[in-house]
Design an enzyme around this catalytic site. Structure first.
Site, PDB file in Angstrom:
ATOM      1  N   HIS A 153       0.981  -1.166   0.308  1.00 50.98           N
ATOM      2  CA  HIS A 153       0.104   0.044   0.083  1.00 50.98           C
ATOM      3  C   HIS A 153       0.869   1.301   0.093  1.00 50.98           C
ATOM      4  O   HIS A 153       1.804   1.389   0.945  1.00 50.98           O
ATOM      5  CB  HIS A 153      -0.911   0.036   1.135  1.00 50.98           C
ATOM      6  CG  HIS A 153      -1.948   1.168   1.480  1.00 50.98           C
ATOM      7  ND1 HIS A 153      -2.999   0.865   1.034  1.00 50.98           N
ATOM      8  CD2 HIS A 153      -1.646   2.382   1.717  1.00 50.98           C
ATOM      9  CE1 HIS A 153      -3.883   2.305   1.154  1.00 50.98           C
ATOM     10  NE2 HIS A 153      -3.065   2.978   1.676  1.00 50.98           N
ATOM     11  N   HIS A 175      -0.915   2.812  11.526  1.00 50.51           N
ATOM     12  CA  HIS A 175       0.137   3.799  11.570  1.00 50.51           C
ATOM     13  C   HIS A 175       0.327   4.926  12.509  1.00 50.51           C
ATOM     14  O   HIS A 175      -0.680   5.294  12.973  1.00 50.51           O
ATOM     15  CB  HIS A 175       0.743   4.346  10.271  1.00 50.51           C
ATOM     16  CG  HIS A 175      -0.257   5.338   9.612  1.00 50.51           C
ATOM     17  ND1 HIS A 175      -1.587   5.151   9.251  1.00 50.51           N
ATOM     18  CD2 HIS A 175      -0.292   6.850   9.471  1.00 50.51           C
ATOM     19  CE1 HIS A 175      -2.045   6.174   8.805  1.00 50.51           C
ATOM     20  NE2 HIS A 175      -1.173   7.004   8.810  1.00 50.51           N
ATOM     21  N   GLU A 228      -3.119  14.679  11.015  1.00 52.44           N
ATOM     22  CA  GLU A 228      -4.052  14.532   9.847  1.00 52.44           C
ATOM     23  C   GLU A 228      -5.483  14.881  10.050  1.00 52.44           C
ATOM     24  O   GLU A 228      -6.147  14.323  10.859  1.00 52.44           O
ATOM     25  CB  GLU A 228      -3.834  12.930   9.238  1.00 52.44           C
ATOM     26  CG  GLU A 228      -2.477  12.536   9.093  1.00 52.44           C
ATOM     27  CD  GLU A 228      -2.475  11.186   8.754  1.00 52.44           C
ATOM     28  OE1 GLU A 228      -3.405  10.384   8.919  1.00 52.44           O
ATOM     29  OE2 GLU A 228      -1.387  10.600   8.657  1.00 52.44           O
ATOM     30  N   TYR A 266     -16.035   6.650   2.836  1.00 51.17           N
ATOM     31  CA  TYR A 266     -14.238   6.306   2.710  1.00 51.17           C
ATOM     32  C   TYR A 266     -14.114   4.827   3.027  1.00 51.17           C
ATOM     33  O   TYR A 266     -14.742   4.149   4.188  1.00 51.17           O
ATOM     34  CB  TYR A 266     -13.811   7.136   4.034  1.00 51.17           C
ATOM     35  CG  TYR A 266     -12.236   7.051   4.318  1.00 51.17           C
ATOM     36  CD1 TYR A 266     -11.599   7.208   3.036  1.00 51.17           C
ATOM     37  CD2 TYR A 266     -11.652   6.764   5.248  1.00 51.17           C
ATOM     38  CE1 TYR A 266      -9.971   7.212   3.130  1.00 51.17           C
ATOM     39  CE2 TYR A 266     -10.127   6.454   5.273  1.00 51.17           C
ATOM     40  CZ  TYR A 266      -9.441   6.977   4.302  1.00 51.17           C
ATOM     41  OH  TYR A 266      -8.075   6.714   4.351  1.00 51.17           O
ATOM     42  N   HIS A 284      -6.353  13.062  13.475  1.00 54.82           N
ATOM     43  CA  HIS A 284      -5.517  12.035  14.165  1.00 54.82           C
ATOM     44  C   HIS A 284      -4.208  12.798  14.516  1.00 54.82           C
ATOM     45  O   HIS A 284      -3.534  13.324  13.469  1.00 54.82           O
ATOM     46  CB  HIS A 284      -5.169  10.982  13.322  1.00 54.82           C
ATOM     47  CG  HIS A 284      -6.643   9.955  13.075  1.00 54.82           C
ATOM     48  ND1 HIS A 284      -6.787   9.559  11.747  1.00 54.82           N
ATOM     49  CD2 HIS A 284      -7.692   9.976  13.868  1.00 54.82           C
ATOM     50  CE1 HIS A 284      -7.936   9.078  11.658  1.00 54.82           C
ATOM     51  NE2 HIS A 284      -8.603   9.212  13.155  1.00 54.82           N
ATOM     52  N   HIS A 287      -3.736   5.284  14.273  1.00 53.08           N
ATOM     53  CA  HIS A 287      -5.048   5.221  13.723  1.00 53.08           C
ATOM     54  C   HIS A 287      -4.995   4.244  12.592  1.00 53.08           C
ATOM     55  O   HIS A 287      -3.879   3.618  12.453  1.00 53.08           O
ATOM     56  CB  HIS A 287      -5.463   6.547  13.320  1.00 53.08           C
ATOM     57  CG  HIS A 287      -4.448   7.195  12.562  1.00 53.08           C
ATOM     58  ND1 HIS A 287      -3.235   7.975  13.156  1.00 53.08           N
ATOM     59  CD2 HIS A 287      -4.394   7.708  11.185  1.00 53.08           C
ATOM     60  CE1 HIS A 287      -2.598   8.400  12.123  1.00 53.08           C
ATOM     61  NE2 HIS A 287      -3.201   8.402  10.937  1.00 53.08           N
TER      62      HIS A 287
END
Length: 440
Positions: free
Chosen positions: A289, A332, A338, A347, A362, A368
């Site tokens: 990813h 992460h 963020e 989402y 976050h 999160h």
């Protein structure tokens, strides 16, 4: 009417006054049509040429002609960082309420600056912008000028007509517009309108460097649109109010003419808009990813290479084809803050609870990632090529600065989802000390 490009030299004149743009020099002894020449600088005079931002405006009257500025109430716009204690927890807000048309009349200045959701300690501010259907800023003879920084406006519901000194821009959901430091503007809305504003200090937005991506990809300069000159020659005997945001406070001055009296302009410092659907997505085609940085539309760089004051990132519809991969965002912790918003759709990592018109935060180094349902589903999913985020547009304001949440964001708005942390509580251990790799 728009001109295409990003960051280059532009010129425009109102079609009603052909030849109003001087030829061969910026400030002739007498300008065509008896206009005044005025320069708007967005950078220091001595900046290197690629970083030098300025435009020349040829207007009916200069902006210096106004009564003195006086302090005006800032509402809940705060400079008191000790008003609430810092909170590193994951935060999510339900969709913010749009005031009804029967409520007290408000305008862009009153709402967007009275209810800031987050404010950083030094160089970043995030506002939630709420509007009612009875707002007509132009008819109220008010405009806004931000002396502190740049605005990036993200409509989420309803279209807005932004009138600037450089011309007009109609901006709809899935479009953004940027009003840079010092530019005067007003906003008309049509029906119930809601959206987000990112404000940055000390830097201007620019296109991110492409590096190994090469010459093509992400946001294309030709898809950015700049307004064509449009002037308004109107006297306002009752007084036209210019609201100036300066050092975090609001000041107002009066003048008897419209500030939108620019007949022609040229330069590389102007407002602009961009349609997010024109973004050319770069994605993984083998495994793993990729970091969200590959989805950066605009960045405001800091003095430290590779570190942004703020990035504007989107997660548009795209194909997911990675093999042997957990495709949603991984869990992460990050040295960046963020803030996420949702314009439309669902989402992929938070299909429940994170809704259009809402938001999440976050903070720096707060863990999160996908909720429990998303994790379980995607661990066992058959990995076929599939469309991701169809009819969805999520975005992120990412900053290297810590964000402080205002009292309004924590208490007054009453939209803080205090159950947000529960979306991770069902996560369970899959540890098996006797696991052995399959023989294939």
């Amino acid at each position: 009417w728009y001109m295409r490009g990003f960051g280059n030299e532009f010129s425009s004149e109102d079609p009603r006054c052909p030849g109003s743009l001087p030829e061969g020099q910026n400030s002739p002894q007498v300008c065509p049509y008896g206009l005044y020449a005025e320069q708007l600088s967005g950078s220091a005079f001595t900046c290197p040429r690629p970083a030098n931002k300025r435009s020349w405006l040829y207007r009916i009257l200069p902006s210096v002609k106004h009564k003195p500025f006086t302090l005006v109430p800032c509402g809940d716009l705060t400079e008191n960082w000790d008003e609430v204690e810092p909170d590193p927890n994951q935060m999510r807000w339900l969709p913010f309420t749009v005031p009804k048309s029967t409520d007290k009349k408000v305008d862009f200045v009153a709402v967007s600056l009275a209810f800031p959701l987050y404010i950083t300690f030094t160089e970043l501010t995030t506002h939630l912008r709420l509007k009612t259907q009875n707002i007509l800023v132009l008819s109220c003879f008010r405009c806004f000028n931000n002396s502190d920084g740049d605005f990036l406006i993200v409509p989420q519901q309803g279209e807005i007509l932004v009138t600037t000194e450089f011309g007009k821009m109609m901006v709809e959901p899935n479009e953004i517009c940027v009003i840079q430091q010092g530019m005067r503007f007003s906003v008309d809305v049509f029906g119930e309108t809601r959206g987000y504003i990112l404000e940055v200090y000390g830097a201007h937005f620019e296109l991110p460097d492409l590096g190994p991506i090469g010459a093509n990809g992400l946001a294309n300069p030709r898809d950015f649109l700049y307004p064509v000159a449009w002037y308004e020659d109107r006297k306002v005997p009752t007084g036209y109010t210019v609201i100036n945001k300066y050092q975090g406070k609001l000041f107002a001055c009066q003048q008897d003419f419209s500030p939108f009296n620019v007949v022609a302009w040229h330069g590389n410092y102007a407002p602009y808009k961009y349609n997010l659907k024109n973004f050319m997505v770069i994605n993984c085609v083998a495994f793993d990813h990729a970091d969200p940085s590959i989805f950066t539309v605009l960045t405001a760089k800091s003095t430290k290479p590779g570190v942004a004051v703020a990035d504007f990132v989107i997660f548009p519809p795209r194909w997911g084809v990675a093999d042997h991969t957990f495709r949603p965002p991984y869990y992460h912790r990050n040295c960046m803050s963020e803030f996420m918003g949702l314009i439309e759709g669902h989402y992929e990592a938070k299909e429940e609870g994170f809704l259009p018109g809402g938001a999440s935060l976050h903070s720096i180094m707060t863990p999160h990632g996908p909720d429990a349902d998303c994790f379980e589903k995607n661990c066992t999913a058959e990995l076929q090529p599939e469309r991701v985020a169809e009819e969805t547009m999520a975005f992120m304001f990412e900053s290297s600065f810590s964000m402080a949440v205002t009292k309004w964001g924590l208490q007054t708005c009453q939209k803080l989802d205090k159950t947000y942390h529960q979306c991770w509580e069902p996560l369970r251990s899959h540890f098996n000390p006797n696991w052995k790799p399959s023989k294939k």
